[in-house]
Design an enzyme around this catalytic site. Sequence first.
Site, PDB file in Angstrom:
ATOM      1  N   HIS A 170     -31.521  22.456  -3.806  1.00 25.22           N
ATOM      2  CA  HIS A 170     -30.370  23.180  -4.336  1.00 25.22           C
ATOM      3  C   HIS A 170     -30.623  24.169  -5.350  1.00 25.22           C
ATOM      4  O   HIS A 170     -31.660  24.378  -6.273  1.00 25.22           O
ATOM      5  CB  HIS A 170     -29.619  21.953  -5.423  1.00 25.22           C
ATOM      6  CG  HIS A 170     -28.079  22.185  -5.773  1.00 25.22           C
ATOM      7  ND1 HIS A 170     -27.889  22.978  -6.890  1.00 25.22           N
ATOM      8  CD2 HIS A 170     -27.125  21.904  -5.132  1.00 25.22           C
ATOM      9  CE1 HIS A 170     -26.723  23.090  -7.183  1.00 25.22           C
ATOM     10  NE2 HIS A 170     -25.921  22.163  -6.170  1.00 25.22           N
ATOM     11  N   ASP A 178     -35.513  15.704  -8.254  1.00 26.80           N
ATOM     12  CA  ASP A 178     -34.173  15.741  -8.032  1.00 26.80           C
ATOM     13  C   ASP A 178     -33.566  14.599  -7.404  1.00 26.80           C
ATOM     14  O   ASP A 178     -33.513  14.701  -6.191  1.00 26.80           O
ATOM     15  CB  ASP A 178     -33.901  17.313  -7.617  1.00 26.80           C
ATOM     16  CG  ASP A 178     -32.361  17.502  -7.754  1.00 26.80           C
ATOM     17  OD1 ASP A 178     -31.656  16.384  -8.081  1.00 26.80           O
ATOM     18  OD2 ASP A 178     -31.899  18.524  -7.212  1.00 26.80           O
ATOM     19  N   GLN A 186     -28.907  13.451  -4.911  1.00 24.26           N
ATOM     20  CA  GLN A 186     -28.082  12.878  -3.907  1.00 24.26           C
ATOM     21  C   GLN A 186     -28.796  11.742  -3.316  1.00 24.26           C
ATOM     22  O   GLN A 186     -28.623  10.901  -2.349  1.00 24.26           O
ATOM     23  CB  GLN A 186     -28.196  13.933  -2.716  1.00 24.26           C
ATOM     24  CG  GLN A 186     -27.689  15.310  -2.947  1.00 24.26           C
ATOM     25  CD  GLN A 186     -26.172  15.120  -2.868  1.00 24.26           C
ATOM     26  OE1 GLN A 186     -25.660  14.259  -2.606  1.00 24.26           O
ATOM     27  NE2 GLN A 186     -25.607  16.222  -3.397  1.00 24.26           N
ATOM     28  N   LYS A 235     -21.548  12.460  -9.252  1.00 25.35           N
ATOM     29  CA  LYS A 235     -21.729  12.245  -7.842  1.00 25.35           C
ATOM     30  C   LYS A 235     -21.760  10.637  -7.578  1.00 25.35           C
ATOM     31  O   LYS A 235     -22.055  10.169  -6.318  1.00 25.35           O
ATOM     32  CB  LYS A 235     -22.945  13.055  -7.170  1.00 25.35           C
ATOM     33  CG  LYS A 235     -22.825  14.722  -7.137  1.00 25.35           C
ATOM     34  CD  LYS A 235     -24.065  15.026  -6.566  1.00 25.35           C
ATOM     35  CE  LYS A 235     -24.246  16.518  -7.034  1.00 25.35           C
ATOM     36  NZ  LYS A 235     -23.263  17.498  -6.298  1.00 25.35           N
ATOM     37  N   CYS A 239     -24.844  25.692  -2.231  1.00 24.74           N
ATOM     38  CA  CYS A 239     -25.732  25.971  -3.494  1.00 24.74           C
ATOM     39  C   CYS A 239     -27.025  25.923  -2.880  1.00 24.74           C
ATOM     40  O   CYS A 239     -28.006  25.339  -3.788  1.00 24.74           O
ATOM     41  CB  CYS A 239     -25.447  25.151  -4.570  1.00 24.74           C
ATOM     42  SG  CYS A 239     -24.072  25.380  -5.346  1.00 24.74           S
TER      43      CYS A 239
HETATM   44  C1  LIG Z   1     -29.625  17.927  -4.800  1.00 26.33           C
HETATM   45  C2  LIG Z   1     -28.714  18.430  -6.035  1.00 26.33           C
HETATM   46  N1  LIG Z   1     -29.448  18.781  -7.089  1.00 26.33           N
HETATM   47  C3  LIG Z   1     -28.774  19.194  -8.017  1.00 26.33           C
HETATM   48  C4  LIG Z   1     -27.200  19.288  -8.259  1.00 26.33           C
HETATM   49  C5  LIG Z   1     -26.649  19.813  -9.141  1.00 26.33           C
HETATM   50  O1  LIG Z   1     -25.768  18.965  -9.812  1.00 26.33           O
HETATM   51  P1  LIG Z   1     -24.886  19.563 -10.969  1.00 26.33           P
HETATM   52  O2  LIG Z   1     -23.997  20.549 -10.325  1.00 26.33           O
HETATM   53  O3  LIG Z   1     -24.257  18.263 -11.463  1.00 26.33           O
HETATM   54  O4  LIG Z   1     -25.902  19.997 -12.027  1.00 26.33           O
HETATM   55  C6  LIG Z   1     -26.529  19.037  -6.784  1.00 26.33           C
HETATM   56  C7  LIG Z   1     -25.060  19.101  -6.755  1.00 26.33           C
HETATM   57  O5  LIG Z   1     -24.598  19.407  -5.746  1.00 26.33           O
HETATM   58  C8  LIG Z   1     -27.442  18.508  -5.824  1.00 26.33           C
HETATM   59  O6  LIG Z   1     -26.853  18.255  -4.602  1.00 26.33           O
END
Ligand SMILES: Cc1ncc(COP(=O)(O)O)c(C=O)c1O
Length: 422
Positions: free
Chosen positions: A137, A214, A217, A240, A380
Amino acid sequence: MTDGRPVAGVPLDTEAIRKDFPILDRTVHDGKRLVYLDNAASSQKPRQVLDAMSDYYERHHANVHRGVHVLAEEATALYEGARDKVARFVNAPSRDEVIFTKNASESINLVANMLGLADEPYRVDSGTEIVITEMEHHSNIVPWQLLAQRTGAKLKWFGLTDEGRLDLSRIDEVITERTKIVSFVLVSNVLGTLNPVEAIVRRAQEVGALVLIDASQAAPHMPLDVQSLQADFVAFTGHKMCGPTGIGVLWGRQELLEDLPPFLGGGEMIETVTMSASTYAPAPHKFEAGTPPIAQAVGLGAAVDYLTSIGMERIAEHEHALTRYALERLAEVPGLVIVGPTSPEDRGATLSFTLGDIHPHDVGQVLDEQGIAVRVGHHCARPVCLRYGIPATTRASFYLYSTTAEVDALVDGLEYVRGFFG
Ligand SMILES: Cc1ncc(COP(=O)(O)O)c(C=O)c1O
């Protein structure tokens, strides 16, 4: 459930679960039943979370820490209690390893900035390397690009196979003695791929590099155990996983958090302050400058209670079965190509696809007219689209309240889309 504890293998009662989520009763576009398949972007919230947050504001709100009055003490107990709940949820060895942030993006930015400011052996500077992957992301790309630009460090990444998995064939050349940090996603928000943690962590440990996972998900969908992952940092985001927006988590190993410098300065994170210098509170408060997201932490605590009461194993099993079903059903749609693993093994419940030469934005719009909420675009994670030579995908993503009837609605909706543009 037996003895009040959830038992793996017992299917979820999705009908009962759906009653906890008031929004799922909504209709859209002149009475069409909402089919919410945009859970990878954000999940819906159960009544239990909404109630916990309004109870906090109606009965307990005050600023936290150092207050001597009843409300301040109650608010502090609720805020710190949420930390205990999150620590248990991820099996953290200590509650002091759980830092509350605004979201996963802030958690990752915090680590990137700490490493830029750190002393040896953690310091990222010119001559050192940062390793990420092509399926990240933007939240796990841009903070490292910024750090590399600022310090002169080199940014490297693992590429992807045609099947949507990490290409680790040159792992020893990508992660080297110069690597300071390896940061990668546990489950991809576009491809759905579940990545092989062990192989990456083993190589990182061989060269003495830190590892950030990270888990944005993953935390909502499967049991998450920071000790068995063996990483140094794990980041995820509250909204999420049935929690509110405005709160994220960074888990970090205690000795690292003790050694690493703070990034943001302000109230709450200090021990003493004079006009010329300050000393800092111990972790986690060292990394929580300013009034924290109190109500949001309370909501996240309630979300963690809710998920735990249902059972993360059972949620994972439910989503796995649903993913298997969705992959089978989507294979029936002419012209539909899954972008990512096409078998349910080692993947999450996020399915991205293209549909012939119909642009994903058109697919999304016509599905929306039928009450079906999916996400379209690059999600993203634009490098993934670049890798597969596509401008965008349509993404359907499931959660504990998703049903096979909703998969069927999606498939019917896609048939309608084909007819519409056919
Ligand atoms: C894999 C992953 N990392 C990071 C994020 C970022 O999350 P946030 O926008 O809540 O910071 C997302 C959000 O879609 C994500 O899917």
